[in-house]
Design a protein around this motif. Structure first.
Motif, PDB file in Angstrom:
ATOM      1  N   ILE A   1       3.396   3.078 -14.768  1.00 31.35           N
ATOM      2  CA  ILE A   1       2.930   2.814 -13.406  1.00 31.35           C
ATOM      3  C   ILE A   1       1.446   3.108 -13.257  1.00 31.35           C
ATOM      4  CG2 ILE A   1       3.177   3.499 -10.992  1.00 31.35           C
ATOM      5  CD1 ILE A   1       6.104   4.050 -11.517  1.00 31.35           C
ATOM      6  N   ASP A   2       1.025   4.231 -13.822  1.00 31.33           N
ATOM      7  CA  ASP A   2      -0.371   4.664 -13.700  1.00 31.33           C
ATOM      8  C   ASP A   2      -0.924   4.943 -15.093  1.00 31.33           C
ATOM      9  OD1 ASP A   2      -2.809   5.600 -12.984  1.00 31.33           O
ATOM     10  OD2 ASP A   2      -2.112   7.398 -11.955  1.00 31.33           O
ATOM     11  N   PRO A   3      -1.577   3.968 -15.725  1.00 31.43           N
ATOM     12  CA  PRO A   3      -2.117   4.178 -17.078  1.00 31.43           C
ATOM     13  C   PRO A   3      -3.136   5.294 -17.182  1.00 31.43           C
ATOM     14  CG  PRO A   3      -2.114   1.843 -16.467  1.00 31.43           C
ATOM     15  CD  PRO A   3      -1.810   2.630 -15.224  1.00 31.43           C
ATOM     16  N   HIS A   4      -3.720   5.720 -16.078  1.00 30.90           N
ATOM     17  CA  HIS A   4      -4.705   6.809 -16.127  1.00 30.90           C
ATOM     18  C   HIS A   4      -4.082   8.145 -16.506  1.00 30.90           C
ATOM     19  CE1 HIS A   4      -7.877   4.301 -14.456  1.00 30.90           C
ATOM     20  NE2 HIS A   4      -7.032   3.864 -13.527  1.00 30.90           N
ATOM     21  N   ARG A   5      -2.720   8.217 -16.462  1.00 29.35           N
ATOM     22  CA  ARG A   5      -2.048   9.457 -16.832  1.00 29.35           C
ATOM     23  C   ARG A   5      -1.963   9.630 -18.347  1.00 29.35           C
ATOM     24  NH1 ARG A   5       1.166  11.936 -12.774  1.00 29.35           N
ATOM     25  NH2 ARG A   5       1.024  10.868 -10.785  1.00 29.35           N
TER      26      ARG A   5
ATOM     27  N   TYR B   1       0.804  -1.222   0.000  1.00 20.01           N
ATOM     28  CA  TYR B   1       0.000   0.000   0.000  1.00 20.01           C
ATOM     29  C   TYR B   1       0.842   1.279   0.000  1.00 20.01           C
ATOM     30  CZ  TYR B   1      -3.787  -3.210   1.180  1.00 20.01           C
ATOM     31  OH  TYR B   1      -4.684  -4.236   1.157  1.00 20.01           O
ATOM     32  N   VAL B   2       1.921   1.287   0.783  1.00 19.76           N
ATOM     33  CA  VAL B   2       2.711   2.519   0.884  1.00 19.76           C
ATOM     34  C   VAL B   2       3.633   2.672  -0.311  1.00 19.76           C
ATOM     35  CG1 VAL B   2       4.396   3.783   2.262  1.00 19.76           C
ATOM     36  CG2 VAL B   2       2.570   2.499   3.402  1.00 19.76           C
ATOM     37  N   TYR B   3       4.423   1.625  -0.610  1.00 15.56           N
ATOM     38  CA  TYR B   3       5.372   1.711  -1.721  1.00 15.56           C
ATOM     39  C   TYR B   3       4.704   2.055  -3.059  1.00 15.56           C
ATOM     40  CZ  TYR B   3       9.384   0.018   0.962  1.00 15.56           C
ATOM     41  OH  TYR B   3      10.417  -0.089   1.861  1.00 15.56           O
ATOM     42  N   PRO B   4       3.625   1.366  -3.460  1.00 15.26           N
ATOM     43  CA  PRO B   4       3.007   1.695  -4.751  1.00 15.26           C
ATOM     44  C   PRO B   4       2.518   3.132  -4.849  1.00 15.26           C
ATOM     45  CG  PRO B   4       2.242  -0.444  -3.979  1.00 15.26           C
ATOM     46  CD  PRO B   4       2.991   0.172  -2.847  1.00 15.26           C
ATOM     47  N   ASN B   5       2.046   3.696  -3.749  1.00 13.18           N
ATOM     48  CA  ASN B   5       1.559   5.076  -3.786  1.00 13.18           C
ATOM     49  C   ASN B   5       2.688   6.095  -3.724  1.00 13.18           C
ATOM     50  OD1 ASN B   5      -1.611   5.152  -3.549  1.00 13.18           O
ATOM     51  ND2 ASN B   5      -0.931   3.466  -2.249  1.00 13.18           N
ATOM     52  N   LEU B   6       3.848   5.682  -3.250  1.00 14.39           N
ATOM     53  CA  LEU B   6       5.002   6.578  -3.230  1.00 14.39           C
ATOM     54  C   LEU B   6       5.765   6.579  -4.554  1.00 14.39           C
ATOM     55  CD1 LEU B   6       6.618   5.975   0.292  1.00 14.39           C
ATOM     56  CD2 LEU B   6       5.473   8.029  -0.504  1.00 14.39           C
ATOM     57  N   MET B   7       5.600   5.530  -5.350  1.00 15.90           N
ATOM     58  CA  MET B   7       6.397   5.372  -6.559  1.00 15.90           C
ATOM     59  C   MET B   7       6.273   6.541  -7.541  1.00 15.90           C
ATOM     60  SD  MET B   7       8.406   2.942  -6.414  1.00 15.90           S
ATOM     61  CE  MET B   7       8.900   2.993  -8.137  1.00 15.90           C
ATOM     62  N   PRO B   8       5.077   7.083  -7.821  1.00 18.13           N
ATOM     63  CA  PRO B   8       5.009   8.221  -8.759  1.00 18.13           C
ATOM     64  C   PRO B   8       5.848   9.413  -8.319  1.00 18.13           C
ATOM     65  CG  PRO B   8       2.835   7.294  -8.422  1.00 18.13           C
ATOM     66  CD  PRO B   8       3.728   6.640  -7.421  1.00 18.13           C
ATOM     67  N   PHE B   9       5.820   9.714  -7.033  1.00 16.46           N
ATOM     68  CA  PHE B   9       6.608  10.844  -6.536  1.00 16.46           C
ATOM     69  C   PHE B   9       8.102  10.536  -6.606  1.00 16.46           C
ATOM     70  CE2 PHE B   9       2.533  10.719  -4.310  1.00 16.46           C
ATOM     71  CZ  PHE B   9       2.028  11.973  -4.626  1.00 16.46           C
ATOM     72  N   VAL B  10       8.477   9.306  -6.315  1.00 18.21           N
ATOM     73  CA  VAL B  10       9.884   8.920  -6.348  1.00 18.21           C
ATOM     74  C   VAL B  10      10.420   8.960  -7.772  1.00 18.21           C
ATOM     75  CG1 VAL B  10      11.503   7.039  -5.883  1.00 18.21           C
ATOM     76  CG2 VAL B  10       9.676   7.545  -4.270  1.00 18.21           C
ATOM     77  N   VAL B  11       9.634   8.484  -8.713  1.00 17.73           N
ATOM     78  CA  VAL B  11      10.061   8.507 -10.117  1.00 17.73           C
ATOM     79  C   VAL B  11      10.287   9.940 -10.589  1.00 17.73           C
ATOM     80  CG1 VAL B  11       9.309   8.020 -12.473  1.00 17.73           C
ATOM     81  CG2 VAL B  11       9.023   6.296 -10.695  1.00 17.73           C
ATOM     82  N   THR B  12       9.409  10.838 -10.182  1.00 16.34           N
ATOM     83  CA  THR B  12       9.581  12.245 -10.551  1.00 16.34           C
ATOM     84  C   THR B  12      10.871  12.814  -9.978  1.00 16.34           C
ATOM     85  OG1 THR B  12       7.176  12.529 -10.592  1.00 16.34           O
ATOM     86  CG2 THR B  12       8.516  14.518 -10.473  1.00 16.34           C
ATOM     87  N   ILE B  13      11.158  12.512  -8.724  1.00 15.15           N
ATOM     88  CA  ILE B  13      12.389  13.001  -8.093  1.00 15.15           C
ATOM     89  C   ILE B  13      13.616  12.412  -8.779  1.00 15.15           C
ATOM     90  CG2 ILE B  13      13.707  13.035  -5.949  1.00 15.15           C
ATOM     91  CD1 ILE B  13      11.066  13.036  -4.438  1.00 15.15           C
ATOM     92  N   LEU B  14      13.560  11.131  -9.128  1.00 16.09           N
ATOM     93  CA  LEU B  14      14.686  10.503  -9.817  1.00 16.09           C
ATOM     94  C   LEU B  14      14.939  11.152 -11.172  1.00 16.09           C
ATOM     95  CD1 LEU B  14      14.184   6.700  -9.054  1.00 16.09           C
ATOM     96  CD2 LEU B  14      16.105   8.137  -8.365  1.00 16.09           C
ATOM     97  N   GLY B  15      13.857  11.494 -11.868  1.00 15.15           N
ATOM     98  CA  GLY B  15      14.019  12.164 -13.149  1.00 15.15           C
ATOM     99  C   GLY B  15      14.689  13.510 -13.011  1.00 15.15           C
ATOM    100  N   LEU B  16      14.352  14.241 -11.967  1.00 15.77           N
ATOM    101  CA  LEU B  16      14.974  15.544 -11.734  1.00 15.77           C
ATOM    102  C   LEU B  16      16.393  15.403 -11.202  1.00 15.77           C
ATOM    103  CD1 LEU B  16      11.953  17.431 -10.117  1.00 15.77           C
ATOM    104  CD2 LEU B  16      12.781  17.608 -12.459  1.00 15.77           C
ATOM    105  N   SER B  17      16.733  14.244 -10.627  1.00 12.55           N
ATOM    106  CA  SER B  17      18.074  14.026 -10.083  1.00 12.55           C
ATOM    107  C   SER B  17      19.072  13.620 -11.144  1.00 12.55           C
ATOM    108  CB  SER B  17      18.029  12.938  -8.996  1.00 12.55           C
ATOM    109  OG  SER B  17      17.155  13.300  -7.953  1.00 12.55           O
ATOM    110  N   LEU B  18      18.614  13.261 -12.331  1.00 10.91           N
ATOM    111  CA  LEU B  18      19.512  12.790 -13.374  1.00 10.91           C
ATOM    112  C   LEU B  18      20.576  13.797 -13.766  1.00 10.91           C
ATOM    113  CD1 LEU B  18      20.180  10.465 -15.277  1.00 10.91           C
ATOM    114  CD2 LEU B  18      18.544  11.400 -16.924  1.00 10.91           C
ATOM    115  N   PRO B  19      20.270  15.099 -13.907  1.00  4.76           N
ATOM    116  CA  PRO B  19      21.335  16.045 -14.261  1.00  4.76           C
ATOM    117  C   PRO B  19      22.439  16.126 -13.219  1.00  4.76           C
ATOM    118  CG  PRO B  19      19.184  17.029 -14.619  1.00  4.76           C
ATOM    119  CD  PRO B  19      18.954  15.745 -13.899  1.00  4.76           C
ATOM    120  N   GLY B  20      22.097  15.910 -11.958  1.00  5.66           N
ATOM    121  CA  GLY B  20      23.112  15.967 -10.921  1.00  5.66           C
ATOM    122  C   GLY B  20      24.152  14.881 -11.030  1.00  5.66           C
TER     123      GLY B  20
END
Length: 316
Positions: free
Chosen positions: A310-314, A233-252
């Motif tokens: 992860i979320d096909p509704h997007r 329940y917790v991990y699946p709902n956190l994944m969208p936010f984590v993926v976004t942060i990872l994408g922004l961390s790539l330039p670093g």
């Protein structure tokens, strides 16, 4: 957004960023030929000849057009300071910067997930302690912590090297990698300590919001164990936010830390950018900025694509 539109968006944004970068650098006062990097005894004729060799005697629009054509072939020009191709300068330093930042990012995400989720679940004194420690991490300047660790652990106690990535006597095989890890322990430690605090607070806040959901209430009412609750329940709902942060961390991963590489004398991308900015080495500066911009846009595109999976509704 289709693949074609995403690619068109990336190309158009990269072109706009390259145009702004080129204009801002050439509008800056002073230049490499007046920054003190050349022999002071050089005649104006010799300097004019150098400018013609590097194409700096051409109009700005033609310089930009030539640079864009070369950049499409991954040719970022030649460094004014070293005379080497910019791509070779970047390639020679990218390894150590990637190593430091990838190791740091893995540790930051591991610690942030562990302490952020657990503090939200357990609450009480444990949550208060994690919150205070995270605030200390968030408020700690990286340069101050680096100097403090060098003074205590490097100078006073002598546990860790204070500069460089290898010892005076080069090692081979496994000993070489252990020596590199020993030299990079302090820089990685600084990045991890100053980086995990904000992410821990963010994950803690998100987890607390998730725990207020109805499905969490019914899961606990059914007697679901904490480990299963986190995994299902917790991990699946956190994944969208984590993926976004990872994408922004790539330039670093490529940009590195300018301050830390300067303090620890690590010859990486951050130090290269710092030295190039001081000497007004235009080709190197523009090459690093364009590559960083490309990684930023690419990271956002990859994050969007993963979020759709992860979320096909997007999907639109």
């Amino acid at each position: 957004m289709t693949v074609g539109r995403r690619v068109l968006y990336l190309v158009s944004m990269l072109w706009i960023i390259s145009l702004i970068t080129f204009g801002a650098i050439h509008m800056a006062p002073n230049s490499f030929f007046a920054a003190g990097g050349l022999n002071p005894n050089m005649t104006p004729e010799a300097i004019a000849h150098l400018k013609s060799v590097y194409g700096l005697d051409k109009p700005l629009w033609q310089q930009y057009f030539d640079w864009m054509i070369s950049m499409m072939r991954l040719d970022f020009g030649v460094s004014f300071a070293s005379g080497n191709p910019v791509i070779d300068e970047i390639r020679a330093r990218i390894g150590v910067t990637l190593g430091i930042n990838i190791a740091s990012m893995v540790l930051v995400f591991f610690l942030s997930f562990r302490f952020g989720i657990r503090s939200a679940l357990r609450g009480g004194a444990y949550e208060t302690s994690i919150k205070q420690f995270s605030l200390l991490s968030y408020a700690m300047p990286s340069f101050y912590l680096a100097l403090l660790l060098i003074w205590v652990l490097g100078l006073k106690l002598g546990w860790f090297p204070m500069a460089g990535i290898e010892g005076m006597e080069p090692q081979k095989g496994v000993l070489k990698w252990l020596d590199i890890a020993w030299h990079l322990a302090l820089p990685v430690g600084v990045v991890v300590f100053t980086g995990f605090g904000s992410l821990t607070l963010y994950i803690r806040s998100l987890t607390r919001e998730i725990l207020k959901s109805d499905y969490i209430f019914f899961a606990r009412a059914r007697g679901v164990e904490e480990k299963v609750l986190i995994r299902r329940y917790v991990y699946p709902n956190l994944m969208p936010f984590v993926v976004t942060i990872l994408g922004l961390s790539l330039p670093g991963l490529l940009g590195g830390s300018v301050i830390l590489e300067q303090i620890f004398s690590i010859d990486g991308m951050g130090l290269l950018f710092y030295q190039s900015a001081l000497s007004r080495d235009y080709p190197v500066i523009m090459g690093i900025l364009v590559v960083g911009a490309f990684l930023t846009l690419l990271g956002n595109m990859i994050a969007d694509a993963v979020l759709v999976v992860i979320d096909p509704h997007r999907r639109k």
